[in-house]
Enzyme design. Structure first.
Site, PDB file in Angstrom:
ATOM      1  N   SER A 171       0.896  -1.337   0.006  1.00  0.00           N
ATOM      2  CA  SER A 171      -0.058  -0.039   0.091  1.00  0.00           C
ATOM      3  C   SER A 171       0.868   1.148  -0.055  1.00  0.00           C
ATOM      4  O   SER A 171       2.056   1.200   0.554  1.00  0.00           O
ATOM      5  CB  SER A 171      -0.945   0.147   1.214  1.00  0.00           C
ATOM      6  OG  SER A 171      -1.230   1.247   1.441  1.00  0.00           O
ATOM      7  N   TYR A 219      -1.530  -0.957  10.438  1.00  0.00           N
ATOM      8  CA  TYR A 219      -1.522  -1.136   9.053  1.00  0.00           C
ATOM      9  C   TYR A 219      -0.360  -0.792   8.252  1.00  0.00           C
ATOM     10  O   TYR A 219       0.083  -1.365   7.367  1.00  0.00           O
ATOM     11  CB  TYR A 219      -2.716  -0.254   8.508  1.00  0.00           C
ATOM     12  CG  TYR A 219      -3.168  -0.696   7.128  1.00  0.00           C
ATOM     13  CD1 TYR A 219      -3.670  -1.952   6.583  1.00  0.00           C
ATOM     14  CD2 TYR A 219      -2.938   0.463   6.387  1.00  0.00           C
ATOM     15  CE1 TYR A 219      -4.242  -2.171   5.283  1.00  0.00           C
ATOM     16  CE2 TYR A 219      -3.259   0.178   4.708  1.00  0.00           C
ATOM     17  CZ  TYR A 219      -3.538  -0.916   4.350  1.00  0.00           C
ATOM     18  OH  TYR A 219      -3.968  -1.317   3.091  1.00  0.00           O
ATOM     19  N   ALA A 233       2.690  -0.704   9.322  1.00  0.00           N
ATOM     20  CA  ALA A 233       3.749  -1.193   9.606  1.00  0.00           C
ATOM     21  C   ALA A 233       3.491  -2.879   9.007  1.00  0.00           C
ATOM     22  O   ALA A 233       4.693  -3.431   8.261  1.00  0.00           O
ATOM     23  CB  ALA A 233       3.698  -1.760  11.395  1.00  0.00           C
TER      24      ALA A 233
HETATM   25  P1  NAD Z   1     -11.828  -5.566   0.476  1.00  0.00           P
HETATM   26  O1  NAD Z   1     -12.061  -5.578   1.902  1.00  0.00           O
HETATM   27  O2  NAD Z   1     -12.649  -4.904  -0.320  1.00  0.00           O
HETATM   28  O3  NAD Z   1     -11.199  -6.949  -0.032  1.00  0.00           O
HETATM   29  C1  NAD Z   1     -10.392  -7.694   0.695  1.00  0.00           C
HETATM   30  C2  NAD Z   1     -10.696  -9.360   0.742  1.00  0.00           C
HETATM   31  O4  NAD Z   1      -9.839 -10.058   1.468  1.00  0.00           O
HETATM   32  C3  NAD Z   1     -12.475  -9.569   1.054  1.00  0.00           C
HETATM   33  O5  NAD Z   1     -12.985 -10.413   0.406  1.00  0.00           O
HETATM   34  C4  NAD Z   1     -12.041 -10.389   2.443  1.00  0.00           C
HETATM   35  O6  NAD Z   1     -12.929 -11.462   2.734  1.00  0.00           O
HETATM   36  C5  NAD Z   1     -10.429 -11.192   2.105  1.00  0.00           C
HETATM   37  N1  NAD Z   1      -9.953 -11.441   3.483  1.00  0.00           N
HETATM   38  C6  NAD Z   1      -9.619 -10.493   4.619  1.00  0.00           C
HETATM   39  N2  NAD Z   1      -9.200 -11.083   5.504  1.00  0.00           N
HETATM   40  C7  NAD Z   1      -8.772 -12.486   5.169  1.00  0.00           C
HETATM   41  C8  NAD Z   1      -8.200 -13.901   5.624  1.00  0.00           C
HETATM   42  N3  NAD Z   1      -7.833 -13.665   6.725  1.00  0.00           N
HETATM   43  N4  NAD Z   1      -8.129 -14.634   4.368  1.00  0.00           N
HETATM   44  C9  NAD Z   1      -8.447 -14.540   3.354  1.00  0.00           C
HETATM   45  N5  NAD Z   1      -9.067 -13.474   2.565  1.00  0.00           N
HETATM   46  C10 NAD Z   1      -9.587 -12.624   3.890  1.00  0.00           C
HETATM   47  O7  NAD Z   1     -10.409  -4.858   0.243  1.00  0.00           O
HETATM   48  P2  NAD Z   1      -9.695  -4.155  -0.906  1.00  0.00           P
HETATM   49  O8  NAD Z   1      -9.703  -2.865  -1.170  1.00  0.00           O
HETATM   50  O9  NAD Z   1      -9.974  -4.969  -2.330  1.00  0.00           O
HETATM   51  O10 NAD Z   1      -8.132  -4.565  -0.718  1.00  0.00           O
HETATM   52  C11 NAD Z   1      -7.263  -5.758  -0.930  1.00  0.00           C
HETATM   53  C12 NAD Z   1      -5.747  -5.519  -0.754  1.00  0.00           C
HETATM   54  O11 NAD Z   1      -5.380  -4.080  -1.228  1.00  0.00           O
HETATM   55  C13 NAD Z   1      -5.512  -5.372   0.651  1.00  0.00           C
HETATM   56  O12 NAD Z   1      -4.321  -6.157   1.061  1.00  0.00           O
HETATM   57  C14 NAD Z   1      -5.446  -4.030   1.168  1.00  0.00           C
HETATM   58  O13 NAD Z   1      -4.697  -3.711   2.438  1.00  0.00           O
HETATM   59  C15 NAD Z   1      -4.905  -3.544  -0.260  1.00  0.00           C
HETATM   60  N6  NAD Z   1      -4.989  -2.075  -0.444  1.00  0.00           N
HETATM   61  C16 NAD Z   1      -6.289  -1.462  -0.656  1.00  0.00           C
HETATM   62  C17 NAD Z   1      -6.489  -0.184  -0.855  1.00  0.00           C
HETATM   63  C18 NAD Z   1      -7.746   0.791  -1.108  1.00  0.00           C
HETATM   64  O14 NAD Z   1      -7.936   1.867  -1.167  1.00  0.00           O
HETATM   65  N7  NAD Z   1      -8.759  -0.110  -1.233  1.00  0.00           N
HETATM   66  C19 NAD Z   1      -5.566   0.624  -0.827  1.00  0.00           C
HETATM   67  C20 NAD Z   1      -3.895   0.198  -0.665  1.00  0.00           C
HETATM   68  C21 NAD Z   1      -3.759  -1.301  -0.405  1.00  0.00           C
END
Ligand code: NAD
Length: 258
Positions: A153, A165, A167
């Site tokens: 991220s 987060y 970290a």
């Molecule tokens: P989201 O919450 O829409 O989707 C995350 C998915 O991960 C969900 O389907 C959830 O059920 C699954 N999940 C959560 N814990 C889990 C576990 N223990 N085992 C298996 N699956 C699990 O989030 P997103 O925005 O699509 O984020 C995806 C990735 O991108 C994450 O790693 C997040 O930190 C990163 N990210 C997101 C953003 C943003 O702005 N959306 C920005 C930077 C990084």
């Protein structure tokens, strides 16, 4: 097609960025195994994919035994693994003080419980380790090389989010570099993506007061779409990136430049 014939595992494939990556990979000719702790959500993504050998599996990446079970099932069904996208992640944990953010004038860390901090690392860091280990074991066995794509991220690059987060996402970058060095001689590339603010259910949970300054500081003046990240994942998983390893790519609209 850029991923023709590849067998790809995508974690957190039931929502947001993971779902967009699944759609893009399938469009590019990959067979995808969709892992999520919410099995029904992974099934919903599966229903959106066109023809091809795709599957949805229950997997909690924070639970080593659950990860082993999922990768064993994928191995039995597909016979090998070419790509692992470690996308599953969380941005808040029960007991981390986020609910009291306003009351505490922006302070969260002094009010955070041990369990809240540890849960963040369990999902966002241990999960990346466990899925990498299981994927790479199969890649080494087949000796065909492979690609790992880890979701970090902008919070892993810069001070834009709460400490646990941030970290966890910085740890993903360290893990990416160390494993890129370790696996490179075996033809396995490891890279990370550092998304900016992306329009997913996770970002929808960020309060408007926190979102406004982020958008104002983004030169392209929009939040990203999950497809912006899926495009980066396709590139890093494909042969177009055959000389790229140990790197991060940050589609973030210019929010962070470094
Ligand atoms: P989201 O919450 O829409 O989707 C995350 C998915 O991960 C969900 O389907 C959830 O059920 C699954 N999940 C959560 N814990 C889990 C576990 N223990 N085992 C298996 N699956 C699990 O989030 P997103 O925005 O699509 O984020 C995806 C990735 O991108 C994450 O790693 C997040 O930190 C990163 N990210 C997101 C953003 C943003 O702005 N959306 C920005 C930077 C990084």
């Amino acid at each position: 097609m850029r991923l023709e014939g590849r067998i790809a595992v995508i974690t957190g494939a039931g929502s947001g960025i993971g779902r967009a990556i699944a759609l893009a990979f399938a469009r590019e000719g990959a067979s995808v195994a969709l892992l999520d702790v919410r099995e029904a959500a992974a099934q919903q993504t599966l229903a959106l994919l066109g023809p091809g050998k795709h599957s949805a599996l229950l997997c909690d990446v924070a639970d080593g035994a659950s990860v082993v079970r999922a990768f064993d099932a994928i191995d039995a069904s597909y016979g090998r693994i070419d790509v692992v996208v470690n996308n599953a992640g969380i941005d808040t944990t029960p007991g981390d003080g986020m609910d009291k953010l306003i009351e505490n004038r922006g302070l969260v860390t002094p009010f955070m419980s041990d369990a809240a901090f540890q849960r963040m690392l369990a999902v966002n860091v241990f999960g990346v380790f466990a899925c990498t280990r299981e994927g790479v074991r199969r890649m080494l066995r087949e000796q065909r090389g492979g690609a790992i794509v880890n979701m970090s991220s902008v919070a892993g690059l810069s001070a834009l989010a709460v400490a646990h987060y941030s970290a966890s996402k910085s740890a993903v970058l360290g893990f990416t570099r160390a494993t890129a060095r370790e696996f490179g001689p075996h033809g396995i590339r490891v890279n990370a993506i550092c998304p900016g603010v992306i329009d997913t259910p996770m970002a929808a949970r960020v309060p408007e007061a926190a979102m406004k300054p982020l958008l104002a500081a983004t030169p392209l003046r929009r939040i990203g779409q999950p497809e912006d990240i899926a495009n980066a994942a396709v590139y890093l998983a494909s042969d177009e990136a055959s000389f790229v390893t140990g790197q991060w790519l940050s589609p973030n609209g210019g929010l962070v430049m470094c």
